[in-house]
Design a protein around this motif. Structure first.
Motif, mmCIF file in Angstrom:
data_model
loop_
_atom_site.group_PDB
_atom_site.id
_atom_site.type_symbol
_atom_site.label_atom_id
_atom_site.label_comp_id
_atom_site.label_asym_id
_atom_site.label_seq_id
_atom_site.Cartn_x
_atom_site.Cartn_y
_atom_site.Cartn_z
ATOM 1 N N GLU A 34 0.822 -1.208 0.000
ATOM 2 C CA GLU A 34 0.000 0.000 0.000
ATOM 3 C C GLU A 34 0.853 1.253 0.000
ATOM 4 O OE1 GLU A 34 -3.369 0.591 2.774
ATOM 5 O OE2 GLU A 34 -3.284 -1.582 3.035
ATOM 6 N N ASN A 35 0.376 2.254 -0.727
ATOM 7 C CA ASN A 35 0.963 3.584 -0.645
ATOM 8 C C ASN A 35 0.556 4.246 0.670
ATOM 9 O OD1 ASN A 35 2.091 3.307 -3.195
ATOM 10 N ND2 ASN A 35 0.329 4.214 -4.232
ATOM 11 N N LEU A 36 1.102 5.441 0.908
ATOM 12 C CA LEU A 36 0.929 6.084 2.208
ATOM 13 C C LEU A 36 1.099 7.589 2.076
ATOM 14 C CD1 LEU A 36 0.908 5.840 5.400
ATOM 15 C CD2 LEU A 36 3.385 5.525 5.251
ATOM 16 N N ALA A 37 0.354 8.345 2.891
ATOM 17 C CA ALA A 37 0.594 9.779 3.092
ATOM 18 C C ALA A 37 0.027 10.124 4.461
ATOM 19 C CB ALA A 37 -0.069 10.616 2.003
ATOM 20 N N ILE A 38 0.672 11.051 5.174
ATOM 21 C CA ILE A 38 0.229 11.441 6.516
ATOM 22 C C ILE A 38 -0.024 12.939 6.552
ATOM 23 C CG2 ILE A 38 0.774 11.486 8.986
ATOM 24 C CD1 ILE A 38 2.519 9.033 8.591
ATOM 25 N N MET A 78 -8.806 5.174 2.190
ATOM 26 C CA MET A 78 -9.548 5.163 3.461
ATOM 27 C C MET A 78 -8.686 4.585 4.587
ATOM 28 S SD MET A 78 -13.278 4.032 1.976
ATOM 29 C CE MET A 78 -14.007 3.745 3.585
ATOM 30 N N GLN A 79 -7.378 4.848 4.478
ATOM 31 C CA GLN A 79 -6.399 4.253 5.376
ATOM 32 C C GLN A 79 -6.541 4.701 6.834
ATOM 33 O OE1 GLN A 79 -2.341 5.203 4.175
ATOM 34 N NE2 GLN A 79 -2.270 3.241 3.146
ATOM 35 N N ARG A 80 -7.061 5.899 7.021
ATOM 36 C CA ARG A 80 -7.129 6.447 8.382
ATOM 37 C C ARG A 80 -7.848 5.500 9.331
ATOM 38 N NH1 ARG A 80 -10.713 11.150 8.201
ATOM 39 N NH2 ARG A 80 -12.254 10.209 9.565
ATOM 40 N N TYR A 93 -13.958 -0.588 12.769
ATOM 41 C CA TYR A 93 -14.630 -1.579 11.928
ATOM 42 C C TYR A 93 -13.817 -2.866 11.896
ATOM 43 C CZ TYR A 93 -17.694 2.043 9.931
ATOM 44 O OH TYR A 93 -18.619 3.032 9.752
ATOM 45 N N HIS A 94 -14.504 -4.001 11.759
ATOM 46 C CA HIS A 94 -13.810 -5.275 11.631
ATOM 47 C C HIS A 94 -13.499 -5.611 10.178
ATOM 48 C CE1 HIS A 94 -15.424 -6.655 15.830
ATOM 49 N NE2 HIS A 94 -14.537 -5.687 15.899
ATOM 50 N N LYS A 95 -14.238 -5.032 9.246
ATOM 51 C CA LYS A 95 -13.909 -5.226 7.831
ATOM 52 C C LYS A 95 -12.697 -4.360 7.470
ATOM 53 C CE LYS A 95 -18.193 -6.610 5.533
ATOM 54 N NZ LYS A 95 -19.219 -6.228 4.541
ATOM 55 N N SER A 96 -11.920 -4.824 6.493
ATOM 56 C CA SER A 96 -10.763 -4.051 6.050
ATOM 57 C C SER A 96 -11.217 -2.845 5.229
ATOM 58 C CB SER A 96 -9.836 -4.920 5.199
ATOM 59 O OG SER A 96 -10.434 -5.171 3.933
ATOM 60 N N THR A 97 -10.334 -1.864 5.103
ATOM 61 C CA THR A 97 -10.655 -0.687 4.281
ATOM 62 C C THR A 97 -10.826 -1.090 2.817
ATOM 63 O OG1 THR A 97 -8.284 -0.210 4.074
ATOM 64 C CG2 THR A 97 -9.488 0.940 5.797
ATOM 65 N N TYR A 98 -10.130 -2.159 2.385
ATOM 66 C CA TYR A 98 -10.300 -2.633 1.000
ATOM 67 C C TYR A 98 -11.728 -3.093 0.757
ATOM 68 C CZ TYR A 98 -5.197 -2.798 0.495
ATOM 69 O OH TYR A 98 -3.880 -2.473 0.427
ATOM 70 N N CYS A 138 -15.432 16.920 3.589
ATOM 71 C CA CYS A 138 -16.103 16.251 4.691
ATOM 72 C C CYS A 138 -15.120 15.264 5.308
ATOM 73 C CB CYS A 138 -17.350 15.518 4.194
ATOM 74 S SG CYS A 138 -18.196 14.595 5.503
ATOM 75 N N HIS A 139 -15.043 15.270 6.653
ATOM 76 C CA HIS A 139 -14.057 14.434 7.337
ATOM 77 C C HIS A 139 -14.574 13.027 7.636
ATOM 78 C CE1 HIS A 139 -10.392 13.918 9.919
ATOM 79 N NE2 HIS A 139 -9.938 14.750 9.007
ATOM 80 N N ILE A 140 -15.779 12.715 7.169
ATOM 81 C CA ILE A 140 -16.249 11.322 7.211
ATOM 82 C C ILE A 140 -15.528 10.584 6.080
ATOM 83 C CG2 ILE A 140 -18.244 9.825 6.843
ATOM 84 C CD1 ILE A 140 -19.954 12.007 8.210
ATOM 85 N N GLU A 141 -14.792 9.544 6.452
ATOM 86 C CA GLU A 141 -13.870 8.893 5.519
ATOM 87 C C GLU A 141 -14.564 8.426 4.248
ATOM 88 O OE1 GLU A 141 -9.673 7.352 5.996
ATOM 89 O OE2 GLU A 141 -10.770 9.203 5.766
ATOM 90 N N SER A 142 -15.721 7.762 4.386
ATOM 91 C CA SER A 142 -16.416 7.235 3.209
ATOM 92 C C SER A 142 -17.010 8.351 2.359
ATOM 93 C CB SER A 142 -17.501 6.241 3.628
ATOM 94 O OG SER A 142 -18.316 6.784 4.629
ATOM 95 N N HIS A 143 -17.419 9.458 2.993
ATOM 96 C CA HIS A 143 -18.009 10.563 2.227
ATOM 97 C C HIS A 143 -16.965 11.238 1.335
ATOM 98 C CE1 HIS A 143 -21.766 11.211 4.996
ATOM 99 N NE2 HIS A 143 -21.652 9.980 4.544
ATOM 100 N N PHE A 144 -15.764 11.468 1.879
ATOM 101 C CA PHE A 144 -14.709 12.072 1.052
ATOM 102 C C PHE A 144 -14.304 11.099 -0.058
ATOM 103 C CE2 PHE A 144 -10.050 13.484 0.713
ATOM 104 C CZ PHE A 144 -10.355 14.466 -0.214
ATOM 105 N N PHE A 145 -14.218 9.825 0.266
ATOM 106 C CA PHE A 145 -13.916 8.807 -0.749
ATOM 107 C C PHE A 145 -14.946 8.838 -1.874
ATOM 108 C CE2 PHE A 145 -14.393 4.462 -2.397
ATOM 109 C CZ PHE A 145 -13.097 4.165 -2.767
ATOM 110 N N MET A 146 -16.197 9.180 -1.528
ATOM 111 C CA MET A 146 -17.285 9.189 -2.511
ATOM 112 C C MET A 146 -17.491 10.578 -3.140
ATOM 113 S SD MET A 146 -19.819 6.906 -0.158
ATOM 114 C CE MET A 146 -21.299 6.989 -1.148
ATOM 115 N N GLY A 147 -16.523 11.495 -2.945
ATOM 116 C CA GLY A 147 -16.556 12.734 -3.713
ATOM 117 C C GLY A 147 -16.940 13.990 -2.977
ATOM 118 N N MET A 148 -17.030 13.954 -1.638
ATOM 119 C CA MET A 148 -17.511 15.115 -0.890
ATOM 120 C C MET A 148 -16.342 16.010 -0.472
ATOM 121 S SD MET A 148 -20.236 15.039 2.216
ATOM 122 C CE MET A 148 -21.520 16.270 2.278
#
Length: 578
Positions: free
Chosen positions: A87-91, A141-143, A177-182, A538-548
């Protein structure tokens, strides 16, 4: 001969005095502005923070990662080795404005190329202001896999804060979450759409408790006696006052935090002093930090619950629990009471009341500009793009380009992203924020807002109904590279001819993260005075991933020569020198 020896000795003595003076001066300079050096190895490890074993991203074996402790004016140097293998990374250094170092903001796709597996990347920046800040992954969604921590910056020696306390402690609140970010990211980007759902646990500084006795749970993966999921315990001494720095880096959840039987006095928000006010429940949204003062003034013969609850969502996630431990009681001794249930999840009134109550401390007011040069109204909506579920601003859903904006703009690679700017508003007159839009289709774009340098910009965040009936979600918005003045909040649709008359020009708080409440609006004002390219999302991880999210450019011509270490992806490959 004696005279000659005397002169030699005098000369040596003078040299010694000069050397000692220089040593003293250099010592003083180093005290005033230290360089604090960290070496981090980021890798996956099996962890059981809520008793359930799963892969977590750790820093030097820890999640949350180590707290960065510094003094105002210090230079932070973090050498990050990416040992994630695949995986790539940025902090991102959340709340640090990166004045003069926009390439160190840590936002993949905006300010840098990602750190590829096996590589080491050096972040170097100045912490220019005291306060409580955060850091976290800013790639995909690494955070929510555990790469996160806190930054604590103290005032210079001899400078006093407007409140006093005996001890300084920090806690980070996260959901787990117990599911992976993938798995989660794949579900969000699939047809049919698969939502991430509610988190399994709420963690108080990396510790929670999942119910391992659920019949469907594999007993080899869930062990309630694992010491990693022993409840977080904060030990206090009766009669002492504690400054508790609370940060939230939840992936989804808005939270309420309380300590049973104790009041909390809010004194700091996102690095700015607050006119103190007392709460029993502190509402905190992803990306926010607060300092509260708590006096250990209850019966010291027992312990008390620290409890955090999901609000704004009808969540199935159990409350996160910790122990407020009065010395000399055992830190793992459970309180004799039932944990406090927390506020109702759907009661917006106290959440809005807290938002409105946060004002600048009377001795630390930074007056906002009285007028703005540009107003951007941002309608927050859930949409479909070619059948996929997305989040949008003014009906445009954000996609990240392959070449980071900072590099593309500085090296005039404008063909790497769309040049038609995003809209400054929406169809205010006809759009019904209280109902599902008759046409939920939106478009995608990777275009950005170009702001004139040193101008004053107003952002109006306007909430609306989602694609589900009678549903509007809370969105915490975070601005990189700046603090903004919080000019006002309101319910319903923002009215540009009436609502600005009620803005707070007297004592608005400055923040870097702010919620927009269900079916409401939030008004912000900031100066576009930090040369660079900055995300606002938006700081909700899934929302930013989905374009917010959106991106602002300002003063790009004033940005210095970019380090080649941030390059190597997209069209920046030709500039990269390993």
């Amino acid at each position: 001969m004696v005279e000659h020896n005397f002169h030699q000795q005098s000369h040596s003595f003078v040299k010694l005095v000069i050397f000692l003076c220089l040593l003293f001066l250099s010592a003083n300079i180093s005290v005033e502005a230290r360089i604090r050096h960290y070496e981090w190895e980021v890798k996956y490890e099996y962890k059981s923070p809520d008793c359930f074993k799963k892969l977590s991203i750790s820093i030097n074996g820890k999640t949350p990662g180590p707290t960065i402790v510094a003094q105002q004016g210090d230079t932070i140097v973090v050498e990050v080795k990416n040992s994630l293998l695949t995986e790539n990374l940025a902090i991102h250094w959340h709340g640090i404005r990166q004045i003069g170092t926009p390439w160190a903001d840590g936002t993949e796709g905006v300010t840098q190329c990602p750190i590829v597996p096996g590589d080491t990347f050096v972040y170097k920046f100045v912490v220019d202001r005291a306060g409580t800040y955060l850091y976290h992954a800013h790639y995909g969604m690494q955070r929510q896999a555990g790469l996160q921590g806190m930054i604590r910056v103290s005032l210079p020696d001899g400078v006093l804060e407007p409140f006093s306390y005996d001890h300084d402690k920090s806690i980070l609140l996260t959901d787990w979450y117990h599911k992976s970010t993938y798995e989660q990211a794949t579900g969000l980007a699939s047809l049919p759409f698969s939502w991430v759902g509610e988190p399994q646990s709420i963690l108080i500084h990396g510790r929670g408790r999942f119910n391992c006795s659920i019949p469907s749970i594999d007993p080899t993966l869930c062990n309630a006696t694992n010491p990693q999921c022993t409840p977080y315990s904060m030990t206090v001494v009766s009669g002492k006052t504690y400054r508790l720095r609370i940060g939230s880096l939840t992936a989804l959840s808005a939270l309420s935090f309380e300590i049973e039987g104790h009041n909390m006095t809010v004194v700091e928000a996102d690095g700015h002093y607050v006119e103190p006010f007392v709460v029993q429940n502190l509402f905190i949204y992803s990306g926010e930090t607060y300092s509260v003062l708590i006096k250990a003034d209850q019966d010291p013969t027992r312990n008390y619950w620290a409890s955090t609850k999901v609000v704004s969502r009808n969540s199935t996630t159990p409350n996160g629990l910790g122990i407020f431990n009065y010395y000399p009681n055992h830190p793992r001794r459970y309180p004799p009471t039932i944990p406090p249930p927390g506020p109702r999840w759907d009661d917006v009134t106290p959440r809005m009341a807290q938002s409105v109550a946060i004002k600048s401390h009377k001795d630390f007011i930074h007056a906002p500009p009285l007028t703005s040069d540009r107003v951007i109204v941002m309608l927050n909506t859930q949409n479909r793009v070619n059948g996929y579920v997305r989040w949008s601003v003014n009906n445009v859903s954000f996609n990240m380009p392959h070449t980071p904006y900072l590099i593309a703009l500085k090296h005039n690679l404008l063909h790497t992203f769309e040049q038609t700017p995003p809209p400054d508003s929406y169809d205010h007159k006809n759009y019904d924020i209280f109902n599902i839009a008759p046409n939920v289709n939106a478009t995608t774009s990777n275009s950005i807002y170009r702001l004139k340098f040193n101008t004053t910009v107003d952002i109006i965040l306007q909430n609306a109904n989602t694609m589900n009936p009678n549903n509007s979600e809370t969105h915490p918005w975070h601005l990189h590279g700046h603090d903004f003045w919080v000019m006002g909040y309101g319910n319903g649709k923002f009215n540009q001819s009436i609502d600005p008359k009620n803005y707070n020009f007297v004592n608005p708080i400055m923040k870097n993260t702010i919620p927009v409440h269900p079916y409401g609006w939030t008004a912000l004002r900031f100066r576009a005075d930090n040369p660079g390219v900055w995300a606002f999302h938006c700081h909700i991880e899934s929302h930013f991933f989905m374009g917010m999210g959106v991106v602002f450019e300002e003063g790009i011509e004033k940005v210095g020569k970019l380090p080649t270490s941030i390059m190597g992806c997209g069209e920046s490959k030709r500039f990269h020198r390993p």
